[in-house]
Design an enzyme around this catalytic site. Sequence first.
Site, mmCIF file in Angstrom:
data_model
loop_
_atom_site.group_PDB
_atom_site.id
_atom_site.type_symbol
_atom_site.label_atom_id
_atom_site.label_comp_id
_atom_site.label_asym_id
_atom_site.label_seq_id
_atom_site.Cartn_x
_atom_site.Cartn_y
_atom_site.Cartn_z
ATOM 1 N N ARG A 96 41.003 29.113 64.805
ATOM 2 C CA ARG A 96 41.101 30.402 64.086
ATOM 3 C C ARG A 96 41.578 31.544 64.974
ATOM 4 N NH1 ARG A 96 36.208 28.376 61.997
ATOM 5 N NH2 ARG A 96 36.596 27.320 60.036
ATOM 6 N N LYS A 149 55.201 38.619 63.824
ATOM 7 C CA LYS A 149 55.546 37.697 62.736
ATOM 8 C C LYS A 149 55.664 36.304 63.338
ATOM 9 C CE LYS A 149 57.938 40.604 59.392
ATOM 10 N NZ LYS A 149 59.225 40.863 58.703
ATOM 11 N N GLU A 174 71.429 41.823 66.789
ATOM 12 C CA GLU A 174 70.116 42.454 66.517
ATOM 13 C C GLU A 174 69.956 43.748 67.319
ATOM 14 O OE1 GLU A 174 68.176 41.421 64.121
ATOM 15 O OE2 GLU A 174 68.374 39.243 63.902
ATOM 16 N N LYS A 179 61.618 48.915 67.822
ATOM 17 C CA LYS A 179 60.818 47.927 67.077
ATOM 18 C C LYS A 179 59.326 48.256 67.194
ATOM 19 C CE LYS A 179 60.015 43.521 65.362
ATOM 20 N NZ LYS A 179 60.432 42.159 65.113
ATOM 21 N N GLU A 234 54.533 45.215 56.978
ATOM 22 C CA GLU A 234 55.698 45.400 56.117
ATOM 23 C C GLU A 234 55.348 45.788 54.691
ATOM 24 O OE1 GLU A 234 58.995 42.774 57.066
ATOM 25 O OE2 GLU A 234 59.734 43.002 55.022
ATOM 26 N N ARG A 264 58.818 48.791 57.639
ATOM 27 C CA ARG A 264 59.249 47.653 58.469
ATOM 28 C C ARG A 264 60.421 46.880 57.848
ATOM 29 N NH1 ARG A 264 55.565 43.393 62.009
ATOM 30 N NH2 ARG A 264 57.319 42.111 62.676
ATOM 31 N N ASN A 308 65.220 44.503 58.451
ATOM 32 C CA ASN A 308 65.958 43.410 57.808
ATOM 33 C C ASN A 308 67.353 43.840 57.378
ATOM 34 O OD1 ASN A 308 64.036 41.311 57.974
ATOM 35 N ND2 ASN A 308 62.848 42.340 56.387
ATOM 36 N N HIS A 345 70.087 41.330 56.665
ATOM 37 C CA HIS A 345 69.453 40.009 56.541
ATOM 38 C C HIS A 345 69.549 39.423 55.127
ATOM 39 C CE1 HIS A 345 67.995 41.074 60.470
ATOM 40 N NE2 HIS A 345 67.241 40.003 60.585
ATOM 41 N N HIS A 365 70.867 35.929 55.233
ATOM 42 C CA HIS A 365 70.096 34.733 54.854
ATOM 43 C C HIS A 365 70.862 33.886 53.839
ATOM 44 C CE1 HIS A 365 65.908 36.422 56.183
ATOM 45 N NE2 HIS A 365 66.571 35.852 57.168
ATOM 46 N N HIS A 401 71.626 32.558 63.323
ATOM 47 C CA HIS A 401 70.966 33.634 62.575
ATOM 48 C C HIS A 401 71.625 34.998 62.870
ATOM 49 C CE1 HIS A 401 67.718 35.951 60.753
ATOM 50 N NE2 HIS A 401 67.569 36.602 61.896
HETATM 51 P P1 NAD Z 1 66.447 29.720 69.392
HETATM 52 O O1 NAD Z 1 65.037 29.908 69.655
HETATM 53 O O2 NAD Z 1 66.863 28.521 68.615
HETATM 54 O O3 NAD Z 1 67.247 29.738 70.779
HETATM 55 C C1 NAD Z 1 68.645 29.587 70.761
HETATM 56 C C2 NAD Z 1 69.111 28.471 71.710
HETATM 57 O O4 NAD Z 1 69.082 28.968 73.037
HETATM 58 C C3 NAD Z 1 68.225 27.234 71.704
HETATM 59 O O5 NAD Z 1 69.013 26.093 71.825
HETATM 60 C C4 NAD Z 1 67.363 27.421 72.961
HETATM 61 O O6 NAD Z 1 66.901 26.203 73.477
HETATM 62 C C5 NAD Z 1 68.348 28.077 73.871
HETATM 63 N N1 NAD Z 1 67.801 28.910 74.936
HETATM 64 C C6 NAD Z 1 66.739 29.750 74.874
HETATM 65 N N2 NAD Z 1 66.656 30.460 75.989
HETATM 66 C C7 NAD Z 1 67.649 30.053 76.805
HETATM 67 C C8 NAD Z 1 68.086 30.445 78.088
HETATM 68 N N3 NAD Z 1 67.513 31.454 78.748
HETATM 69 N N4 NAD Z 1 69.144 29.807 78.628
HETATM 70 C C9 NAD Z 1 69.781 28.817 77.934
HETATM 71 N N5 NAD Z 1 69.440 28.435 76.709
HETATM 72 C C10 NAD Z 1 68.384 29.052 76.143
HETATM 73 O O7 NAD Z 1 67.076 30.969 68.616
HETATM 74 P P2 NAD Z 1 66.807 32.550 68.690
HETATM 75 O O8 NAD Z 1 68.074 33.173 68.277
HETATM 76 O O9 NAD Z 1 66.173 32.957 69.935
HETATM 77 O O10 NAD Z 1 65.709 32.776 67.549
HETATM 78 C C11 NAD Z 1 66.000 32.502 66.194
HETATM 79 C C12 NAD Z 1 64.679 32.311 65.476
HETATM 80 O O11 NAD Z 1 63.926 33.512 65.569
HETATM 81 C C13 NAD Z 1 64.815 31.987 64.008
HETATM 82 O O12 NAD Z 1 63.953 30.922 63.687
HETATM 83 C C14 NAD Z 1 64.371 33.254 63.305
HETATM 84 O O13 NAD Z 1 63.782 33.009 62.055
HETATM 85 C C15 NAD Z 1 63.373 33.801 64.285
HETATM 86 N N6 NAD Z 1 63.170 35.254 64.214
HETATM 87 C C16 NAD Z 1 61.893 35.693 64.165
HETATM 88 C C17 NAD Z 1 61.656 37.055 64.128
HETATM 89 C C18 NAD Z 1 60.234 37.562 64.140
HETATM 90 O O14 NAD Z 1 60.033 38.758 63.965
HETATM 91 N N7 NAD Z 1 59.265 36.697 64.360
HETATM 92 C C19 NAD Z 1 62.714 37.972 64.152
HETATM 93 C C20 NAD Z 1 64.013 37.474 64.219
HETATM 94 C C21 NAD Z 1 64.234 36.101 64.251
HETATM 95 N N1 GLY Z 2 62.648 40.885 62.435
HETATM 96 C C1 GLY Z 2 62.061 41.592 61.368
HETATM 97 C C2 GLY Z 2 60.651 41.990 61.599
HETATM 98 O O1 GLY Z 2 60.084 41.725 62.648
HETATM 99 O O2 GLY Z 2 60.060 42.591 60.751
#
Ligand code: NAD
Ligand code: GLY
Length: 370
Positions: free
Chosen positions: A129, A151, A193, A235, A245, A249, A253, A256, A260, A273
């Site tokens: 938890r 998130k 972003e 942020k 949100e 917040r 997006n 997005h 999406h 993305h």
């Molecule tokens: P990712 O986590 O898939 O990383 C992209 C690629 O880069 C992967 O292949 C990873 O292994 C590689 N990588 C990571 N760090 C590296 C480094 N320093 N050197 C070499 N390779 C490296 O993608 P991302 O763009 O970081 O994240 C996308 C995800 O984030 C999505 O699932 C999306 O939904 C989520 N997201 C979440 C939020 C939130 O607020 N929680 C906001 C935006 C996006």
């Molecule tokens: N990336 C959108 C949020 O964190 O709300």
Amino acid sequence: MSAASTASVLQEIPVDLGDRSYPITIGAGLLADASTWERVPQASQGLIVTNTTVASLYAERLERAIASRHAAVHRVELPDGESHKNWQTLNLIFDALLQHGCDRKTVLYALGGGVVGDMAGFAAASYMRGVPFIQVPTTLLAQVDSSVGGKTGINHPLGKNMIGAFYQPALVVCDIETLSTLPPREFSAGLAEVIKYGPIADAGLLDWIEANVESLMRRETAALAHAVRRSCEIKAWVVGQDERESGLRAILNFGHTFGHAIEAGLGYGEWLHGEAVGCGMVMAMHLSHRLGLVDISWVERMTALLRRAGLPTVGPQLGPDRYLELMRIDKKAEAGQIKFVVIDRPGSASLRSAPDALVREVIDQCCRPG
Ligand code: NAD
Ligand code: GLY
């Protein structure tokens, strides 16, 4: 006794959320610097959650740096990729926690991009938890967006990020040195972003990015540190006003809703993305213009900047019907009515619906003929 820092361009930004407040530290060389980790909560065990790609680059460095904080540090390596952001992969984290007999003080370290961060955060929210977790983002997207704000979650076959929880980290450590190994396409996706924060919150940031986009593309430390800092400040401010949100917040997006639809319509992984968000911002800018909110010159500025950042600005021709169908399952939609983040004026955004006919015109204008 505290160790002297060996990292450079150190900056710290607070995320103010009452008793769930935490700092974001930004610098070059933070990962290997023992002083970075002095504020980690006391716990006998630590678990590094990472993936197979990032592990070979940075896991040992982190393990060495946190070795003195815990009696035992374990590691779990997840398969790499958005397609693995699911229950099955999440279970690998729970397996590791249980196999090592981890207690409820165990600290989870999310070492990787947004996929690892979202999954490790969700595991931390649910194991016993709730256990503390630390975001150690290694992609630009994760440093400027996903690691901040709490998130967490996984995808469901019927929808992206549909299962999850709001759960704040105890600390975010953005080591900009890790960005040197990021593939160019991933780097540009992260820049989308960063650019996003200009039109929604700070027109001056847009001016700065326009003047410094080449330095950013060369991954110069000072430029990166500024971009990550300003993005995290914005942020943190937004999340501090509206953690769950209920209103403000949603402006994060921007781009997005269209984005999406591009990701889902093409199949996840075809466009990154950030690429889909970049193109989605062009479409949302055109919509803002057609709603009479911004001058066409702002649409052209954003389009040119995204192009310079190496991002696609013309959408795939899925057809307006398919776009509309996909956008109706967006989390912001209410009773089937699509809500778009639009730009009211440069540096200020809001959430609105728009007539389908207008949205169709935008899609026709912004997407490549089939
Ligand atoms: P990712 O986590 O898939 O990383 C992209 C690629 O880069 C992967 O292949 C990873 O292994 C590689 N990588 C990571 N760090 C590296 C480094 N320093 N050197 C070499 N390779 C490296 O993608 P991302 O763009 O970081 O994240 C996308 C995800 O984030 C999505 O699932 C999306 O939904 C989520 N997201 C979440 C939020 C939130 O607020 N929680 C906001 C935006 C996006
Ligand atoms: N990336 C959108 C949020 O964190 O709300």
